[in-house]
Design an enzyme around this catalytic site. Sequence first.
Site, PDB file in Angstrom:
ATOM      1  N   ASP A  37      53.041  69.491  64.699  1.00  0.00           N
ATOM      2  CA  ASP A  37      52.813  68.850  65.988  1.00  0.00           C
ATOM      3  C   ASP A  37      53.940  69.215  66.950  1.00  0.00           C
ATOM      4  OD1 ASP A  37      50.702  67.798  64.749  1.00  0.00           O
ATOM      5  OD2 ASP A  37      51.386  65.713  64.791  1.00  0.00           O
ATOM      6  N   GLU A  39      55.681  72.003  67.030  1.00  0.00           N
ATOM      7  CA  GLU A  39      55.470  73.350  67.580  1.00  0.00           C
ATOM      8  C   GLU A  39      54.368  73.335  68.638  1.00  0.00           C
ATOM      9  OE1 GLU A  39      56.306  76.476  64.032  1.00  0.00           O
ATOM     10  OE2 GLU A  39      55.088  74.748  63.508  1.00  0.00           O
ATOM     11  N   ASP A  41      53.534  70.827  70.559  1.00  0.00           N
ATOM     12  CA  ASP A  41      54.066  70.219  71.786  1.00  0.00           C
ATOM     13  C   ASP A  41      54.960  71.180  72.555  1.00  0.00           C
ATOM     14  OD1 ASP A  41      52.744  67.911  71.504  1.00  0.00           O
ATOM     15  OD2 ASP A  41      54.386  66.818  70.557  1.00  0.00           O
ATOM     16  N   LEU A  87      12.476  66.048  70.435  1.00  0.00           N
ATOM     17  CA  LEU A  87      11.930  66.565  69.182  1.00  0.00           C
ATOM     18  C   LEU A  87      10.782  65.688  68.734  1.00  0.00           C
ATOM     19  CD1 LEU A  87      15.218  67.227  67.181  1.00  0.00           C
ATOM     20  CD2 LEU A  87      13.640  68.962  68.020  1.00  0.00           C
ATOM     21  N   GLU A 117      19.748  70.807  59.932  1.00  0.00           N
ATOM     22  CA  GLU A 117      20.987  70.258  60.497  1.00  0.00           C
ATOM     23  C   GLU A 117      20.903  68.742  60.442  1.00  0.00           C
ATOM     24  OE1 GLU A 117      21.031  71.796  64.484  1.00  0.00           O
ATOM     25  OE2 GLU A 117      20.698  73.836  63.778  1.00  0.00           O
ATOM     26  N   LYS A 119      20.980  65.067  62.197  1.00  0.00           N
ATOM     27  CA  LYS A 119      20.682  64.540  63.528  1.00  0.00           C
ATOM     28  C   LYS A 119      21.684  63.415  63.804  1.00  0.00           C
ATOM     29  CE  LYS A 119      16.759  63.215  66.403  1.00  0.00           C
ATOM     30  NZ  LYS A 119      17.338  62.027  67.013  1.00  0.00           N
ATOM     31  N   ASP A 121      23.625  60.600  65.610  1.00  0.00           N
ATOM     32  CA  ASP A 121      23.087  59.612  66.541  1.00  0.00           C
ATOM     33  C   ASP A 121      24.054  59.399  67.703  1.00  0.00           C
ATOM     34  OD1 ASP A 121      21.344  57.848  67.570  1.00  0.00           O
ATOM     35  OD2 ASP A 121      21.731  56.249  66.122  1.00  0.00           O
ATOM     36  N   ARG A 140      21.470  64.413  79.470  1.00  0.00           N
ATOM     37  CA  ARG A 140      20.117  64.943  79.400  1.00  0.00           C
ATOM     38  C   ARG A 140      19.246  64.409  80.540  1.00  0.00           C
ATOM     39  NH1 ARG A 140      15.797  63.726  74.687  1.00  0.00           N
ATOM     40  NH2 ARG A 140      14.052  64.553  75.830  1.00  0.00           N
ATOM     41  N   GLU A 174      25.549  67.059  70.885  1.00  0.00           N
ATOM     42  CA  GLU A 174      25.478  65.608  70.818  1.00  0.00           C
ATOM     43  C   GLU A 174      26.895  65.035  70.878  1.00  0.00           C
ATOM     44  OE1 GLU A 174      22.351  64.585  70.593  1.00  0.00           O
ATOM     45  OE2 GLU A 174      22.409  62.509  69.872  1.00  0.00           O
ATOM     46  N   TYR A 224      29.322  67.577  68.621  1.00  0.00           N
ATOM     47  CA  TYR A 224      28.845  68.734  67.852  1.00  0.00           C
ATOM     48  C   TYR A 224      27.886  69.515  68.723  1.00  0.00           C
ATOM     49  CZ  TYR A 224      30.652  67.356  63.268  1.00  0.00           C
ATOM     50  OH  TYR A 224      31.456  67.054  62.212  1.00  0.00           O
ATOM     51  N   LYS A 289      14.718  73.412  61.788  1.00  0.00           N
ATOM     52  CA  LYS A 289      14.411  74.395  62.836  1.00  0.00           C
ATOM     53  C   LYS A 289      14.020  75.727  62.201  1.00  0.00           C
ATOM     54  CE  LYS A 289      17.861  72.342  65.869  1.00  0.00           C
ATOM     55  NZ  LYS A 289      19.181  72.443  66.487  1.00  0.00           N
ATOM     56  N   LYS A 313      13.068  61.605  60.484  1.00  0.00           N
ATOM     57  CA  LYS A 313      13.836  60.406  60.846  1.00  0.00           C
ATOM     58  C   LYS A 313      14.055  59.489  59.643  1.00  0.00           C
ATOM     59  CE  LYS A 313      14.457  58.993  64.679  1.00  0.00           C
ATOM     60  NZ  LYS A 313      14.171  58.994  66.090  1.00  0.00           N
ATOM     61  N   CYS A 407      22.547  19.706  76.022  1.00  0.00           N
ATOM     62  CA  CYS A 407      23.584  20.340  75.217  1.00  0.00           C
ATOM     63  C   CYS A 407      23.675  19.635  73.865  1.00  0.00           C
ATOM     64  CB  CYS A 407      24.921  20.260  75.946  1.00  0.00           C
ATOM     65  SG  CYS A 407      26.305  20.785  74.933  1.00  0.00           S
ATOM     66  N   CYS A 425      25.751  24.843  79.360  1.00  0.00           N
ATOM     67  CA  CYS A 425      26.104  23.446  79.556  1.00  0.00           C
ATOM     68  C   CYS A 425      27.212  23.449  80.605  1.00  0.00           C
ATOM     69  CB  CYS A 425      26.619  22.873  78.239  1.00  0.00           C
ATOM     70  SG  CYS A 425      27.495  21.328  78.451  1.00  0.00           S
ATOM     71  N   CYS A 430      32.504  18.810  77.875  1.00  0.00           N
ATOM     72  CA  CYS A 430      31.638  18.905  76.692  1.00  0.00           C
ATOM     73  C   CYS A 430      32.502  19.167  75.451  1.00  0.00           C
ATOM     74  CB  CYS A 430      30.660  20.054  76.906  1.00  0.00           C
ATOM     75  SG  CYS A 430      29.867  20.616  75.419  1.00  0.00           S
TER      76      CYS A 430
HETATM   77  S1  IVH Z   1      17.631  70.163  68.625  1.00  0.00           S
HETATM   78  C1  IVH Z   1      14.845  71.672  71.821  1.00  0.00           C
HETATM   79  N1  IVH Z   1      19.486  69.553  66.853  1.00  0.00           N
HETATM   80  O1  IVH Z   1      18.126  64.543  68.890  1.00  0.00           O
HETATM   81  C2  IVH Z   1      15.552  71.097  70.670  1.00  0.00           C
HETATM   82  N2  IVH Z   1      18.792  67.884  68.387  1.00  0.00           N
HETATM   83  O2  IVH Z   1      15.044  64.366  70.428  1.00  0.00           O
HETATM   84  C3  IVH Z   1      16.396  69.979  71.053  1.00  0.00           C
HETATM   85  N3  IVH Z   1      20.022  65.754  68.156  1.00  0.00           N
HETATM   86  O3  IVH Z   1      18.828  63.601  71.815  1.00  0.00           O
HETATM   87  C4  IVH Z   1      17.084  69.254  70.033  1.00  0.00           C
HETATM   88  N4  IVH Z   1      21.315  66.379  66.495  1.00  0.00           N
HETATM   89  O4  IVH Z   1      20.492  65.508  71.232  1.00  0.00           O
HETATM   90  C5  IVH Z   1      18.727  69.112  67.885  1.00  0.00           C
HETATM   91  N5  IVH Z   1      21.149  69.152  65.263  1.00  0.00           N
HETATM   92  C6  IVH Z   1      20.389  68.731  66.286  1.00  0.00           C
HETATM   93  C7  IVH Z   1      20.514  67.430  66.792  1.00  0.00           C
HETATM   94  C8  IVH Z   1      19.690  67.028  67.851  1.00  0.00           C
HETATM   95  C9  IVH Z   1      21.003  65.395  67.315  1.00  0.00           C
HETATM   96  C10 IVH Z   1      19.428  64.889  69.203  1.00  0.00           C
HETATM   97  C11 IVH Z   1      19.295  65.548  70.528  1.00  0.00           C
HETATM   98  C12 IVH Z   1      18.245  64.720  71.213  1.00  0.00           C
HETATM   99  C13 IVH Z   1      17.402  64.288  70.058  1.00  0.00           C
HETATM  100  C14 IVH Z   1      16.128  65.107  70.016  1.00  0.00           C
END
Ligand code: IVH
Length: 673
Positions: A37, A39, A41, A87, A117, A119, A121, A140, A174, A224, A289, A313, A407, A425, A430
């Site tokens: 750290d 180096e 800085d 998606l 991959e 997903k 949240d 978005r 995301e 990511y 994908k 999901k 109350c 209230c 009270c």
């Molecule tokens: S692909 C056209 N890859 O999921 C393709 N989406 O409804 C677009 N999300 O809010 C999405 N991780 O941001 C893709 N590895 C991933 C993802 C991802 C999270 C989210 C995306 C969007 C929702 C898709």
Amino acid sequence: MNKENKNEAALRAAQLREKINEHNYRYHTLDDPRISDHEFDALMSELITLEHRFPGLRVSGSPTQKVGGEPLLEFLPLEHRVPMLGLDNAFQREELREFDGRIRRSAGLGEVEYICELKVDGLAVSLQYEEGRFVRGATRGDGFTGEEITENLRTIRQLPLMLAEPATVEVRGEVYIGRDDFKKLNEKRLREEQPLFANPRNAAAGSLRQLHSRITASRPLRIYLYGLGEHRLPVSTQAGLLGYLEKLRLPVNRERMLCRNIEEAAQFCSGWARRRRELPYEIDGAVIKVNDLSLQERLGSTARSPRWAIAFKYPPEEKTTRVRDILVNVGRTGAITPVAVLEPVFISGSTVQRASLHNEDILAEKEVMIGDTVVIRKAGEIIPEIVRVLKEKRSGSEKAFRMPDRCPSCGAAVARLEGEAARRCFNPSCPAQVVERLVHFASRRAMNIDTLGPAMAELLWREGLVRDLADLYYLKASSILDLKLKGIREKTVANLVGAIAESKARPLHRLLFGFGIRFVGERAARLLAEHFLTLERLRRAGVEELTAVAEIGPEIAGAVRRFFEAPETAVLLEKLKEAGVNFSEPAPGDAAAGERALEGKTFVFSGTLQRLTRSEAAELVAGQGGAVSSSVGRKTDFLVAGDRPGSKLNRARELGVTVLDESAFFELLESPG
Ligand code: IVH
């Protein structure tokens, strides 16, 4: 200024930016730093110095430019040149096979290669880089037009402002907040009396949509990247694309898998459904994908979503249990909240016995009855909530619940104010509110009367010894002991009375925070106290004078005015004054005794603190009479080292200065003796 010098400086600055970007990537994204750290800085401060000498070198892509300046007035719309699609979802393995079947038929292939991959949240964003430099970014929005949040995105530590290559590309990904960071963030908000975020997703969204990027910078956002908008990159597969993003030094999730067919992809999905809790962030599914980008292009998209990808999901963990009862809770501000008492169940890591039903609208919407079997889950894996009632399980013996018109604590009529979800209230005396107010008044960050907890507050009220906050200062040990209550020892009472007397000398900001005025948290209390210095001046201040104080808005000002205008406040203040409670804030250099335990001590802060900003930390030190300096020298008494403390730490060690980590610092503040 010599031209040669300037050219040399430009060259060196470019080198430094390159090195810093690489080490930033190693540190924040790969978790694999190669230099200390210290180096790091040193590189950073060399660059800052150069940019200071030659301001022309301070380009927007420089790693020194992570946090912007002035807040925005509003977000501007930014059109996505390639729409940001959503998606389609699948919940069953069968739906994945159907998805695969459609693709194989269109492509005329026996097997299709997929990449899986996670997903994560969070919140989808788009980032534009021009010739390697980050220039613009947006949410978005509706998929076609988002909100421009460039300044906020710049603050994300993992995100390079300059790519490893001068690529012109729009990347998508995301933004999210990890589980641990989310927990810490909410704990901090609880301490500061700010509303809690329901889950990490909301916290990430709320943090990104701040007009002031300094606030965003203080939030633990991560990102990511997983895809592209507009580009001309030399890639032909999604796997290659992710590898290329990594090469550009963008953060890409390593938990991904190339699958020969849909069965392997389905295994990836179910594997992570079981193991998702091992991840340090929340996922709500996996994304499958088509790997081949030219096949992706041939398959195309519908108006809403690509035909070449699908989200598998995961359901959030849910359990069923029974509602034993519905109670109402009266809070310190009089808000009446319905709470379901549940048969205890273990879910997402802890046993749950209660779930807030928030307010009567939510209660009505969910149609919960006493005796119902309900499905519960933890919102954001933290706060238990009732998802739905299993009406088919009703036996007919369930009882409807109605929000009380009076109350439950004092019997006063309750009412809903226009625009508010809660019934309240409004009786200031009270009992439930008084008890909650006493507990708050005595809490550590207010008047710090440590022997006065909920049980004692309840007892004092029940026995008629305390009716308002000021009565505490008229309590006599003998009147409590005369009650001859079981379990109340002489020593306990002596400690209580002693701690109350001691609290009289607390500075004004603690008293003010202790009053529990709506919207007046610790920070607002301190700002007001430091500005007005005495309660009398604050009491006389009108809305205009109040809002002239930095950070005090009309909401806080209005609440302060209402507090002082209430007739019972006049009585309260009179009694407190009579009892000798301090009504003033020590001006800098003139603190009250007892609050100056750090008198004569000099502190230096270095690195990032987890629980406070540096200025808050400095405030705490100043509050106890200590001084804060920006550099370590012979007069320094303590160096408080956060993350990446940098060169100051070495200097402190050389000089034999005491080094405190964050928790040691807090310990010192709490018991400086
Ligand atoms: S692909 C056209 N890859 O999921 C393709 N989406 O409804 C677009 N999300 O809010 C999405 N991780 O941001 C893709 N590895 C991933 C993802 C991802 C999270 C989210 C995306 C969007 C929702 C898709």
